[in-house]
Design a protein around this motif. Structure first.
Motif, PDB file in Angstrom:
ATOM      1  N   LYS A   1      -3.233   1.167  -3.227  1.00  0.00           N
ATOM      2  CA  LYS A   1      -2.291  -0.011  -3.411  1.00  0.00           C
ATOM      3  C   LYS A   1      -1.164   1.136  -4.425  1.00  0.00           C
TER       4      LYS A   1
ATOM      5  N   SER B   1      -4.696   4.594   1.518  1.00  0.00           N
ATOM      6  CA  SER B   1      -5.379   3.084   1.359  1.00  0.00           C
ATOM      7  C   SER B   1      -5.340   2.446   0.148  1.00  0.00           C
TER       8      SER B   1
ATOM      9  N   SER C   1       0.983  -1.123  -0.177  1.00  0.00           N
ATOM     10  CA  SER C   1      -0.069   0.132  -0.015  1.00  0.00           C
ATOM     11  C   SER C   1       0.815   1.115  -0.134  1.00  0.00           C
TER      12      SER C   1
END
Ligand code: URA
Ligand code: ZN
Length: 387
Positions: free
Chosen positions: A125, A123, A118
């Motif tokens: 990726k 949040s 991440s």
């Protein structure tokens, strides 16, 4: 969240390990083969283009190893990459093999992205992807629709990379209508990427390496395929379809007024489209892989004026102020690298091909910092629903 300033690479390729293994198993182009080089070492080479010099090009872990992709991203300050399989995809396969391999490679790419790190404190990726369709002659529409559905169910795949041949008859083939419909409905972004170039006879007899097919053939292929799509009325029938063009749309921005004029003067097509041809450029997205500030600025001007050519606006004689054109146009442009193609010829800290594209964005006269940050990453976050 809104103040995030990320560098997002939307034109970056991979040969997934399954695909690389498949290329190694082949004896004809496209293939990966092993040779002994001048230093007596064994090395792998990539041969993917017809009529390409038979030594091919160097190929190595940077094409298939995810750690190498992440290292490359770290070295160049790239926060997020939207990765796509490199050409020639599945184009050379029989339909049943292409269908099966597309399904497997889409699952592989989903895992490649889903298990990536991440972004720190976020949040997101670091990796998202474009899936593949089995776009080959004799494929059934059902096979294509099933694969669109598969991709839309894979959460880290945000679009589909596509070559220009469609199911053998090009992208303006009527048989593809339900496929455009399904892609538009699923909200997937189509990344249109060249592979074939144009007729190799145009390149003459002199040995010029890969320069002519890559510098000119590739962008002209994209120009022709996109123009055929416009002429076929696909964007009138599917106004929500989102198409991202490789290499800043090739020659299309430069030729769009000539295209409009040729249409206006041709009885076969003059009344076919709902809008002036230039309007459709505003429906498209363009990577910023053009290597020069002036080219980027020009493309943004051309895209930014597009809505002045909507059917309604044209009759009202609408036009846009310069700053407004830049703003509207640049919002459709997105940073890319074309990694792992165009590696430096000698060891350098950063890749010239990447630095040049970043400097090009930085240097566009008429783009404010807001616009430049959009091209570097904000526009991609929006386009792929990552914002
Ligand atoms: N050469 C290729 O074959 N593909 C690319 O995407 C770039 C260079
Ligand atoms: Zn590419």
């Amino acid at each position: 969240m809104a103040a995030r300033r990320l560098l997002v690479d939307i034109h970056t390729h991979v040969y997934l390990p399954r695909y690389a293994a498949f290329l190694r198993s082949r004896n004809s182009v496209p293939r990966i083969f092993t040779r002994t080089n001048d230093a007596g070492e064994s090395e792998e080479r990539l041969l993917i283009l017809d009529n390409e010099p038979s030594v091919g090009r160097p190929v190595g872990a940077q094409y298939w190893d995810r750690e190498e992709k992440l290292k490359f991203m770290d070295k160049h300050g790239i926060d997020v990459s939207v990765v796509s399989s490199a050409n020639p995809w599945l184009d050379f396969l029989p339909a049943s093999t292409a269908h099966k391999l597309a399904g497997e490679l889409n699952e592989d790419l989903e895992a490649y992205c889903a298990t990536s790190p991440s972004l720190q404190g976020d949040s997101l990726k670091r990796l998202y992807g474009f899936g593949l369709l089995p776009l080959v002659p004799e494929v059934t529409v059902q096979s294509l629709l099933d694969t669109v559905q598969q991709i839309s169910g894979l959460p880290h795949l945000k679009g589909i990379i596509m070559g220009t041949r469609g199911a053998g008859q090009g992208l303006d083939d009527d048989a593809l209508e339900p496929v455009w419909e399904a892609i538009a409905q699923a909200g997937l972004v189509v990344f249109l990427h060249p592979h074939y170039g144009v007729d190799g006879k145009a390149w003459g007899e002199k040995e010029n390496g890969h320069v002519l097919p890559l510098a000119l053939g590739f962008p002209f292929e994209t120009t022709i395929a996109t123009t055929r799509l416009i002429l076929s009325g696909v964007f009138d029938r599917h106004p929500t379809l989102r198409l991202l063009l490789a290499h800043s749309g090739g020659a299309l921005p430069q030729l769009s007024s000539r295209l409009a004029s040729c249409i206006d003067h041709d009885p076969v097509v003059a009344s076919r489209l709902q809008h002036d041809a230039r309007y459709y450029l505003g429906k498209l997205y363009f990577d910023a892989v053009a290597y020069g500030s002036e080219e980027l600025g020009f493309v943004s001007d051309v895209i930014g004026r597009a809505d002045a050519f909507a059917a309604r606006a044209a009759s009202a004689g609408a036009s846009r102020a310069v700053g407004e054109k830049c703003r509207l146009g640049s919002a459709k442009m997105l940073f890319g690298t074309d990694h792992p193609f165009f590696p430096p010829l000698s060891a350098t800290e950063k890749w010239k091909s990447v630095v040049e594209n970043l400097e090009a964005i930085d240097g566009v006269e008429g783009w404010t910092d807001v616009e430049k940050n959009g091209v570097r990453g904000g526009n991609a976050l929006k386009l792929f629903g990552l914002a």
